[in-house]
Motif scaffolding. Structure first.
Motif, PDB file in Angstrom:
ATOM      1  N   PRO A  67     -18.161  97.753  30.643  1.00  0.00           N
ATOM      2  CA  PRO A  67     -17.848  99.076  31.196  1.00  0.00           C
ATOM      3  C   PRO A  67     -16.346  99.340  31.286  1.00  0.00           C
ATOM      4  O   PRO A  67     -15.902 100.478  31.186  1.00  0.00           O
ATOM      5  N   SER A  68     -15.547  98.269  31.438  1.00  0.00           N
ATOM      6  CA  SER A  68     -14.088  98.405  31.507  1.00  0.00           C
ATOM      7  C   SER A  68     -13.460  98.633  30.136  1.00  0.00           C
ATOM      8  O   SER A  68     -12.265  98.916  30.034  1.00  0.00           O
ATOM      9  N   GLY A  69     -14.262  98.496  29.074  1.00  0.00           N
ATOM     10  CA  GLY A  69     -13.749  98.606  27.723  1.00  0.00           C
ATOM     11  C   GLY A  69     -13.391  97.279  27.094  1.00  0.00           C
ATOM     12  O   GLY A  69     -13.051  97.220  25.905  1.00  0.00           O
ATOM     13  N   GLU A  70     -13.463  96.189  27.874  1.00  0.00           N
ATOM     14  CA  GLU A  70     -13.107  94.867  27.356  1.00  0.00           C
ATOM     15  C   GLU A  70     -14.183  94.335  26.412  1.00  0.00           C
ATOM     16  O   GLU A  70     -15.374  94.607  26.587  1.00  0.00           O
ATOM     17  N   ALA A  71     -13.734  93.554  25.448  1.00  0.00           N
ATOM     18  CA  ALA A  71     -14.667  92.819  24.608  1.00  0.00           C
ATOM     19  C   ALA A  71     -15.171  91.601  25.373  1.00  0.00           C
ATOM     20  O   ALA A  71     -14.518  91.109  26.298  1.00  0.00           O
ATOM     21  N   ALA A  72     -16.350  91.112  24.990  1.00  0.00           N
ATOM     22  CA  ALA A  72     -16.895  89.904  25.609  1.00  0.00           C
ATOM     23  C   ALA A  72     -16.089  88.686  25.172  1.00  0.00           C
ATOM     24  O   ALA A  72     -15.466  88.677  24.109  1.00  0.00           O
TER      25      ALA A  72
END
Length: 393
Positions: A368-373
């Protein structure tokens, strides 16, 4: 053992104490392959230790002072005495590590171990807030350091129990015994079937061509402040309804037959635990036999149960599981792992599918924050113990 991690802990020790340590110990983090929220219900779990660790470099003192420096937090220093009350600190989030150390030392003292002062440096690479038991690795490593420094006749199982006591009573998280026990007692190349009532453990071989893939959703979770304790209370209430010591003592037939007026929510919580215990025992057999089709099916059932009955998954976690299941097919499985409400997914899959799994996650998932896993490929690791200093000093 990670050489950069060893270099870092030795540098912290030298900078803080102007000396070289007399001993270094490690304790691994863990990932649970199946058996979630069964541990505090006296049930069965099937974790494996991972090759991410906490290291503690140590030397004895000739007084009752303990000095601990945390490499991961800018060499923050904590100091306390063994002959005075050991109290929790209330401070910034980056000081939370102090209570895991102090709590473990207090648990050792309360258990009657005649500790002497020590100087300790701590460094770890277990991802924090991801459900991979960085806290248990820290607790076990601290106890292991005192065991090694003073040659204490302290069993690995007792180390795990005292580390759990520290987390329950000092830190305030009512975790079960699994995290500490796998960190203290694991066997390289194996998962560990743990009976959380008797604390009996059975190593379960993991085929070398099967990868343990851990995917951090980048949705952080904190057990002390989450609904973990609420779930535990709901399970205890359900056990009381059935008149059993723990949900471990129920099978599925009795669960249904004795439901009576137990409310829907508590019943679904109990159904997850009872069915998860059965799945965990079945999974140990499947893994030992190399039956990855069966193992994958059991992991899928476990995830659905955590999502629908125990309600501890979140949509990003469900999405990751779906992506991984699409890549793996019947050759393995994926499920949420850890306490819930974020954190990680674990997958078991053939080594030759790891690249495809990485690509699918990179292409299809964002937090949701836009970060990749974050993706970690792990190998089942040995439990806590001393680390050779040769070549590092």
């Amino acid at each position: 053992m990670s050489s950069p991690l060893m270099t870092r802990v030795l540098a912290s020790f030298a900078d803080s104490f102007d000396a070289a340590p007399t001993t270094v110990v490690h304790a691994p983090g863990r990932v649970n392959l199946i058996g979630e929220h069964t541990d505090y219900n006296d049930g069965f779990v099937l974790p494996c230790a991972i090759d991410y660790h906490t290291l503690v470099a140590a030397q004895p003192r000739d007084d009752m002072t303990v000095r601990v420096v945390a490499s991961d937090y800018g060499d923050q220093l904590d100091e306390f005495r063994l002959d005075a009350p050991i109290l929790p600190v209330q401070g910034r989030a980056d000081q939370a590590w102090i209570n895991y150390v102090r709590g473990t030392v207090k648990a050792l003292l309360d258990d009657g171990w005649p500790l002497r002062g020590a100087e300790l440096a701590v460094a770890g690479n277990v991802p924090q807030g991801a459900g991979l038991s960085s806290s248990a690795a820290l607790e076990v490593a601290i106890a292991q350091a005192f065991k090694s420094l003073q040659d204490l006749d302290l069993s690995q199982t007792r180390i795990a129990q005292l580390a759990q006591i520290a987390e329950n009573r000092f830190v305030g998280c009512n975790c079960g015994i699994m995290d500490q026990l796998i960190s203290a007692r694991s066997t390289a190349g194996h998962a560990l079937l743990i009976d959380c009532r008797s604390l009996d453990v059975s190593p379960v071989h993991l085929d070398t061509d099967i990868a343990v893939l851990i995917v951090h959703s980048r949705v952080k979770r904190g057990l002390v402040d989450s609904e973990y304790n609420t779930r535990r209370e709901q399970c205890e209430a359900a056990a009381a309804h059935y008149g059993v010591a723990a949900l471990r003592d129920l099978d599925e037939a009795r669960l249904v037959a004795g439901r009576g007026d137990l409310d829907e929510l508590a019943w679904r919580r109990a159904r997850h635990v009872v069915t998860e215990n059965r799945r965990t025992l079945d999974a140990a057999q499947a893994l030992a036999a190399g039956d990855m089709v069966r193992m994958g099916a059991l992991m899928a059932e476990s995830h659905v149960s955590m999502r629908d009955d125990f309600e501890i998954t979140v949509p990003p976690i469900d999405q990751l599981v779906e992506i991984l299941q699409g890549v793996i097919g019947p050759a393995g499985g994926a499920r949420m792992t850890g306490g819930g409400f974020g954190g990680c997914v674990v997958a078991l899959l053939p080594e030759n599918l790891v690249g495809a799994a990485r690509e699918a996650i990179a292409a299809q998932y964002r937090a949701p924050s836009g970060e990749a896993a974050s993706v970690y490929v792990c190998h089942p690791s040995a439990g806590a113990g001393p680390v050779a200093l040769h070549g590092h000093a």
